[in-house]
Each structure stands twice: as C-alpha cells, then as structure tokens.
Scaffold this motif. Structure first.
Motif, mmCIF file in Angstrom:
data_model
loop_
_atom_site.group_PDB
_atom_site.id
_atom_site.type_symbol
_atom_site.label_atom_id
_atom_site.label_comp_id
_atom_site.label_asym_id
_atom_site.label_seq_id
_atom_site.Cartn_x
_atom_site.Cartn_y
_atom_site.Cartn_z
ATOM 1 N N ARG A 60 -47.563 -0.545 -41.853
ATOM 2 C CA ARG A 60 -48.290 -0.836 -40.631
ATOM 3 C C ARG A 60 -47.655 -0.039 -39.496
ATOM 4 N NH1 ARG A 60 -48.021 -6.993 -38.865
ATOM 5 N NH2 ARG A 60 -48.931 -7.210 -40.942
ATOM 6 N N PRO A 61 -48.360 0.111 -38.369
ATOM 7 C CA PRO A 61 -47.785 0.870 -37.256
ATOM 8 C C PRO A 61 -46.467 0.258 -36.772
ATOM 9 C CG PRO A 61 -50.129 0.496 -36.920
ATOM 10 C CD PRO A 61 -49.730 -0.344 -38.092
ATOM 11 N N TRP A 77 -53.459 5.614 -36.896
ATOM 12 C CA TRP A 77 -53.514 4.603 -37.950
ATOM 13 C C TRP A 77 -54.934 4.075 -38.093
ATOM 14 C CZ3 TRP A 77 -49.508 2.788 -41.074
ATOM 15 C CH2 TRP A 77 -48.231 3.301 -40.771
ATOM 16 N N ASP A 106 -48.961 9.190 -33.411
ATOM 17 C CA ASP A 106 -49.523 8.956 -34.732
ATOM 18 C C ASP A 106 -50.919 8.351 -34.658
ATOM 19 O OD1 ASP A 106 -48.549 6.612 -33.666
ATOM 20 O OD2 ASP A 106 -47.411 5.997 -35.437
ATOM 21 N N SER A 127 -51.791 1.080 -27.406
ATOM 22 C CA SER A 127 -52.404 2.196 -28.120
ATOM 23 C C SER A 127 -53.836 2.356 -27.634
ATOM 24 C CB SER A 127 -52.421 1.930 -29.628
ATOM 25 O OG SER A 127 -51.132 1.803 -30.154
ATOM 26 N N TRP A 174 -53.386 -1.321 -43.518
ATOM 27 C CA TRP A 174 -53.198 -0.185 -42.625
ATOM 28 C C TRP A 174 -52.921 1.080 -43.440
ATOM 29 C CZ3 TRP A 174 -54.025 -0.201 -37.507
ATOM 30 C CH2 TRP A 174 -53.954 -1.412 -36.816
ATOM 31 N N THR A 175 -53.428 2.208 -42.945
ATOM 32 C CA THR A 175 -53.133 3.507 -43.531
ATOM 33 C C THR A 175 -52.819 4.477 -42.401
ATOM 34 O OG1 THR A 175 -54.653 3.148 -45.385
ATOM 35 C CG2 THR A 175 -54.010 5.423 -44.917
ATOM 36 N N GLU A 176 -51.686 5.177 -42.506
ATOM 37 C CA GLU A 176 -51.392 6.210 -41.520
ATOM 38 C C GLU A 176 -52.130 7.482 -41.889
ATOM 39 O OE1 GLU A 176 -47.740 8.378 -39.090
ATOM 40 O OE2 GLU A 176 -47.285 7.123 -40.855
ATOM 41 N N THR A 195 -53.054 11.614 -41.235
ATOM 42 C CA THR A 195 -52.451 12.868 -40.780
ATOM 43 C C THR A 195 -53.576 13.865 -40.546
ATOM 44 O OG1 THR A 195 -50.500 12.408 -42.154
ATOM 45 C CG2 THR A 195 -50.729 14.638 -41.284
#
Length: 378
Positions: A282-283, A316, A314, A289, A325-327, A329
C-alpha cells in the motif's frame, strides 16, 4: 438532462499564508465572462474494462491562454453527469495569496474557464468538497486562509442557477483538511458524508449533509470512527452495497520533522466504520495526494502526496473490487510530473485517463504550473 451554465458577470474578491497548517495552527483576482453548456457524457467503452494496464504520462495543461496553475490545496469536483471539472480557491504561495476563484475545466474542449457567481465564499484552501447530483450543486466545507483555519462554514453552488448559498445550523468542526464524498446509498437517502479535519483539535465525528433540508447532522455510527486526521484521501465506491473509503492523512503536521502521516484505510457503509486489512502493498504514509475515482471500473488513483519533509512522485491504484493496492510505473516519453502534494486530480472520461494540475513542492515551497494527463490504458 443537460446542465446549463448561465452567463456569469462577476468580480472575485481579494484577501490576504501558511501551508494547509496543522490542527494547532494558532489578491485581487480577475475573471472573465463565460457561458457554455455541458453535453451528454456518452457511454463508457465497456470493452475497455478488460484492457491491461499500460500507464503513460503526457504533458497536458489545457488549451492556452487561461489555466488555474500555480495554486494548491484544492479539491476538484467532477460533475459525473457532464464532462466538467470544478475547482474553487486555492493558495498561490509563495507567489501570492489564497484566492476565491472558481475555475471549470471542459474535458471535451480541453479548456479551463474562470467563472464566478454571487455569494462566493471568501478566499480559502484545504477545504473539502463534493458534488450533489440531484440538485446539480457543489458542496464546499471549511477551509483555511493565509492567516489560519477559518470558522466552521459551508456553501453550495447551484451550477444551473449560478449562485452560492451558505448553509446554516450544525456545521462540521474540522475545517482544515476535512474529507467529503457523496453517498447515494446512505440509509434514509443520499447524503454527503464529511469526516475529519481540524482547527485546534481533530474532529472524529461523522457528518451527513441532507441536500433537500440543506442541513448537516452528526451520524451516530455503530462503531468507533477512524483516528482524527487531516488531509486524508476520501471517495465513494459504488460496489459492495456502497461505501465511503478513507486512506491516509496525518495526525500531526507541525513541526515538519515530527509529522505523523498515516497509511491506514477505512470504509464506511452508512452505519459503521471498518478498518480494511493490511493485505499486500500500500502507499507509504502521506497526506493530501491528488486522487480521483473511476466508478465504472471501481479504480481509485492516487498521485503523490506529502510527508512534510519530502513529497512523493509515485502513482498507486486501488482496485475496490479486490481491496488491493498496486503501485504503477507509468511510461514517461516526454517527462513526468515532479513530486508534489496538495495537487488536484480529475477523472477524464473523454481522454480515458486522469488530469493532474497544481500542487506544492516541499520543503522548498514551489507551486508548479504544469499539467499532466495520466492514461492507464492508452
């Protein structure tokens, strides 16, 4: 039903800062005439739901010459029955004072327009806001100005009639950094839920705004509310019977090196609060944010945020169907937004992505004037 923006003739006032300060915190602007009509938003491409994620950043600040860049502490409000995004106020520090400007972004034409209406609130930032769909109104609660937290207050903006109206009676006490979300599934009828925020202390009570009676009430929840905080991210998820989601925020922001940002996550079903399990990534703990929710895919996007001594850059994604949650890119062939907090994000159904604007970069206090489009599935 089409929304119509009446032609506004105005002038916005002036006032005289400090970042969205802590709970213990002891300009003249110009405007232009604007008249335009929203359009039917059209059907979402159902086939796009299954497309894989391939996020990309693209610089995109809107068609010149006007833009509300260089401001922060804003909570943009999307009118989901149109292609318009509304944002009020904001701080221009270090270049100027807080403002009472109302800007509208048309996702279809890619144009920002400044408009105004009688009875507007005084300049402010770090308020909370949401949309009242049946009334075609914006709801704005609390806020602070350059001198500190303001007195409890709330307004609605009738975007059909073009007029601000104050709300009386019981008002949320957490004026700085509260959270707000429209909850159509609230028992007894749709309500705007307001939670958190501070002035001298943090308010843990849950408020419900009835847009028909134009009044707030304190909800007697069946469980303990989340710990007090300011500048949490808050949204409504229509799945699982309908629930308000709250993530992060801060229980202390001053002095910066003693800040206490949070990374807990809660849901509210209209009766009780429940902390979501800490399963998976998670963040990191943060406040303010830029965030926006896609109700059709049940995806909540968070960009950046701050922990006072440094900001995040970042991205999320919270999948509300799995509570995971998924980060992300994102590819950035032409650059990516610098780290920032206090920015605005709007879900752009026309471009199939999210629009990022504004923000503040700490600890050197710079307010970027750029704009970005984040496409999750180009």
């Amino acid at each position: 039903m089409l929304l119509r923006f009446v032609r506004f003739l105005t002038g916005v006032g002036c006032v005289v800062l400090a970042a969205c300060g802590s709970a213990d915190d002891s300009a003249t602007s110009t405007s232009q005439d604007a008249g335009f009509e929203t359009r039917d938003a059209g059907e979402h491409d159902a086939g796009a739901v299954a497309r894989p994620l391939a996020p990309v950043w693209t610089p995109r600040s809107g068609t010149p010459p006007t833009t509300p860049g260089g401001r922060w502490g804003i909570r943009p409000v999307l009118a989901p029955d149109s292609d318009l995004l509304f944002t009020f106020g904001g701080s221009q520090y270090p270049e100027g004072a807080s403002v009472a400007e109302l800007w509208v972004f048309d996702f279809t034409s890619d144009v920002w327009t400044e408009v105004s209406a009688p009875g507007a609130p005084a300049p402010r930032y770090c308020y909370c806001a949401t949309y009242l769909p049946e009334q075609r109104e914006l709801l704005i609660v609390g806020g602070r100005d350059d001198a500190g937290p303001l007195r409890p207050a709330a307004w609605t903006l009738d975007i059909v009639g073009g007029r601000w109206l104050p709300i009386g009676g019981t008002l949320p006490a957490g004026v700085t950094g509260c959270g707000a979300a429209w909850m159509p599934t609230m028992p007894g009828g749709g309500r705007a839920i307001v939670f958190g925020g501070g002035a001298r202390t943090y308010d843990r009570r849950t408020y419900a705004y009835d847009p028909v009676d134009r009044s707030f009430s304190i909800v007697a929840t069946a469980s303990t509310a989340p710990p007090g905080r300011q500048d949490a991210m808050m949204t409504f998820d229509p799945g699982d019977g309908g629930r308000v989601l709250v993530f992060g925020g801060a229980s202390r922001v001053f002095p910066p090196d003693e800040a206490e940002p949070l990374d807990d996550m809660w849901s509210f079903d209209g009766v009780q609060w429940r902390e979501l399990p800490r399963d998976g990534p998670r963040p990191a703990p943060r406040r303010f944010s830029a965030d926006a929710f896609d109700p059709e895919r049940r995806e909540w996007v968070l960009v950046g945020g701050t922990r006072e001594v440094a900001d995040f850059d970042d991205v999320w994604l919270f999948d509300a169907s799995t509570d995971r949650w998924t980060e992300l890119t994102p590819a950035a062939p032409n650059g990516a937004p610098a780290a920032r907090g206090f920015a605005g994000l709007g879900h752009d159904r026309v471009a199939g992505g999210y629009r990022l604007f504004g923000g503040l970069q700490q600890p050197d206090f710079r307010a970027p004037t750029d704009g970005w489009l984040l496409e999750l599935r180009p």
